[in-house]
Design an enzyme around this catalytic site. Structure first.
Site, PDB file in Angstrom:
ATOM      1  N   GLU A 114      -3.823  -6.815  -5.261  1.00 35.71           N
ATOM      2  CA  GLU A 114      -2.780  -5.851  -4.873  1.00 35.71           C
ATOM      3  C   GLU A 114      -2.013  -5.306  -6.089  1.00 35.71           C
ATOM      4  O   GLU A 114      -1.710  -4.124  -6.138  1.00 35.71           O
ATOM      5  CB  GLU A 114      -1.779  -6.491  -3.899  1.00 35.71           C
ATOM      6  CG  GLU A 114      -2.328  -6.772  -2.503  1.00 35.71           C
ATOM      7  CD  GLU A 114      -2.593  -5.519  -1.666  1.00 35.71           C
ATOM      8  OE1 GLU A 114      -2.309  -4.399  -2.130  1.00 35.71           O
ATOM      9  OE2 GLU A 114      -3.131  -5.674  -0.552  1.00 35.71           O
ATOM     10  N   HIS A 152      -7.379   0.542  -1.566  1.00 36.53           N
ATOM     11  CA  HIS A 152      -8.420  -0.473  -1.351  1.00 36.53           C
ATOM     12  C   HIS A 152      -9.824   0.134  -1.206  1.00 36.53           C
ATOM     13  O   HIS A 152     -10.802  -0.465  -1.635  1.00 36.53           O
ATOM     14  CB  HIS A 152      -8.099  -1.302  -0.107  1.00 36.53           C
ATOM     15  CG  HIS A 152      -6.951  -2.242  -0.293  1.00 36.53           C
ATOM     16  ND1 HIS A 152      -7.009  -3.336  -1.138  1.00 36.53           N
ATOM     17  CD2 HIS A 152      -5.703  -2.251   0.225  1.00 36.53           C
ATOM     18  CE1 HIS A 152      -5.850  -3.981  -1.109  1.00 36.53           C
ATOM     19  NE2 HIS A 152      -5.031  -3.335  -0.293  1.00 36.53           N
ATOM     20  N   SER A 174      -2.225   3.043  -5.346  1.00 39.02           N
ATOM     21  CA  SER A 174      -1.956   3.958  -4.230  1.00 39.02           C
ATOM     22  C   SER A 174      -0.509   4.431  -4.227  1.00 39.02           C
ATOM     23  O   SER A 174      -0.089   5.110  -3.298  1.00 39.02           O
ATOM     24  CB  SER A 174      -2.269   3.270  -2.895  1.00 39.02           C
ATOM     25  OG  SER A 174      -1.437   2.138  -2.714  1.00 39.02           O
ATOM     26  N   HIS A 215      -2.699   3.910   1.399  1.00 42.41           N
ATOM     27  CA  HIS A 215      -2.816   2.648   0.658  1.00 42.41           C
ATOM     28  C   HIS A 215      -4.162   1.978   0.948  1.00 42.41           C
ATOM     29  O   HIS A 215      -4.865   1.539   0.028  1.00 42.41           O
ATOM     30  CB  HIS A 215      -1.664   1.706   1.026  1.00 42.41           C
ATOM     31  CG  HIS A 215      -1.866   0.318   0.511  1.00 42.41           C
ATOM     32  ND1 HIS A 215      -1.696  -0.005  -0.824  1.00 42.41           N
ATOM     33  CD2 HIS A 215      -2.269  -0.825   1.124  1.00 42.41           C
ATOM     34  CE1 HIS A 215      -1.977  -1.295  -0.999  1.00 42.41           C
ATOM     35  NE2 HIS A 215      -2.327  -1.813   0.162  1.00 42.41           N
TER      36      HIS A 215
HETATM   37 FE   LIG Z   1      -3.039  -3.814   0.401  1.00 40.18          FE
END
Ligand SMILES: [Fe+2]
Length: 303
Positions: free
Chosen positions: A208, A167, A227, A162
């Protein structure tokens, strides 16, 4: 359907200073002593890191590299269909390995010349003020552990996949890092817990779990969606609302399930114009006024 979220297992310090990660009921690694020892070790290593030092090197196992390979392969084609152009640009610029878990330190060395950002190793949940304060200093706290190998396409917590696939690809693109830095500045500026929560919810529904309209359909730009091999195929079926600061800042969410309400920008530029501008200028008073307006509006419309 996978249930995937952003739940952090709590960590507890032992007498010798080492950490124990407390995996919750239903965690796929709960009854695997080898995995639990691994999580404790990585959390302890990260906890011992001090600013100015390189992030600890993790000696990833063949099993962990295999999980990375499986998830990277699964997401490769899905990103082409579901990721926004800015994410794909960042992904191309960063060129993450697909056959091994990269080290946070090598990624920081690649990302820093592009956007100025570096990773910091996190043992687990980083308190909000610390997490956002780092963004204001061009730093991103990230976990280093890998999800349990028995279910590579599922994780109940934000693992290194993730942090890096979601990110990292965005940290390599200045259009994203301008937003991260603005969120960090906002969180440093506000003083009350309520205002910080508002800033944080806007972050949740944008960086997010944000989505954006492109000429050929709705795309994702939020790291949580990008992700997640499961959620990335589901987001277009969720309730899609227009980008709205007050609605995002006051919307409740459940971290343990797919996000059922998402906010879509008309374009990537609109995210900067609306969300970036909000983070750049907000303070405790302006957020309190926005929240008050939201309450007045809902009581008027429901009466
Ligand atoms: Fe995150």
């Amino acid at each position: 359907m996978f249930e995937e979220g952003q739940y952090f297992a709590p960590v507890k310090a032992k007498d010798d200073g080492s950490l124990t990660v407390q995996l919750g009921e239903g965690h796929p690694g709960l009854h695997d002593p080898k995995y639990r020892a691994r999580r404790d070790l990585l959390a302890t290593q990260a906890d011992r890191w001090t600013p100015g030092q390189p992030a600890p090197l993790v000696d990833y196992t063949a099993e962990e590299h295999e999980v990375w390979r499986v998830v990277s392969a699964d997401l490769r084609d899905k990103h082409r269909v579901y990721a926004c152009q800015e994410f794909l640009d960042g992904k191309e610029a960063l060129g993450l390995p697909v056959d091994r878990v990269p080290q946070l330190e090598e990624l920081s060395d690649r990302i820093e010349p592009m956007t100025g950002f570096r990773y910091r190793p996190a043992a687990g949940l980083v308190p909000l003020r610390e997490f956002y304060g780092a963004l204001d200093e061009n730093a991103f706290w990230a976990t280093q552990y890998v999800r349990h190998h028995s279910v590579p396409l599922y994780t109940p917590e934000p693992d290194v996949l993730h942090e890096v696939v979601g990110h990292g690809n965005t940290l390599a693109d200045p259009r994203f890092t301008a937003l991260y830095a603005a969120a960090g500045g906002a969180a440093k500026r506000v003083e009350s817990a309520e205002a910080l929560e508002f800033v944080s919810k806007v972050f949740w529904f944008t960086l997010e779990f944000g989505v954006v309209h492109e000429a050929d359909g709705l795309k994702a730009y939020g790291a949580g969606i990008l992700s997640s091999p499961g959620e990335i195929e589901e987001f277009r079926g969720m309730t899609i609302r227009p980008l709205d600061i007050v609605a995002m800042g006051t919307q409740d969410y459940d971290i343990t399930h797919y996000q059922e309400v998402l906010f879509a920008a008309r374009s990537f530029d609109q995210i900067g114009d609306v969300v970036g501008e909000f983070w750049d200028s907000c303070d405790d008073d302006s957020i309190a006024a926005l929240k008050k307006g939201a309450v007045t509006l809902s009581s008027t419309s429901s009466s």
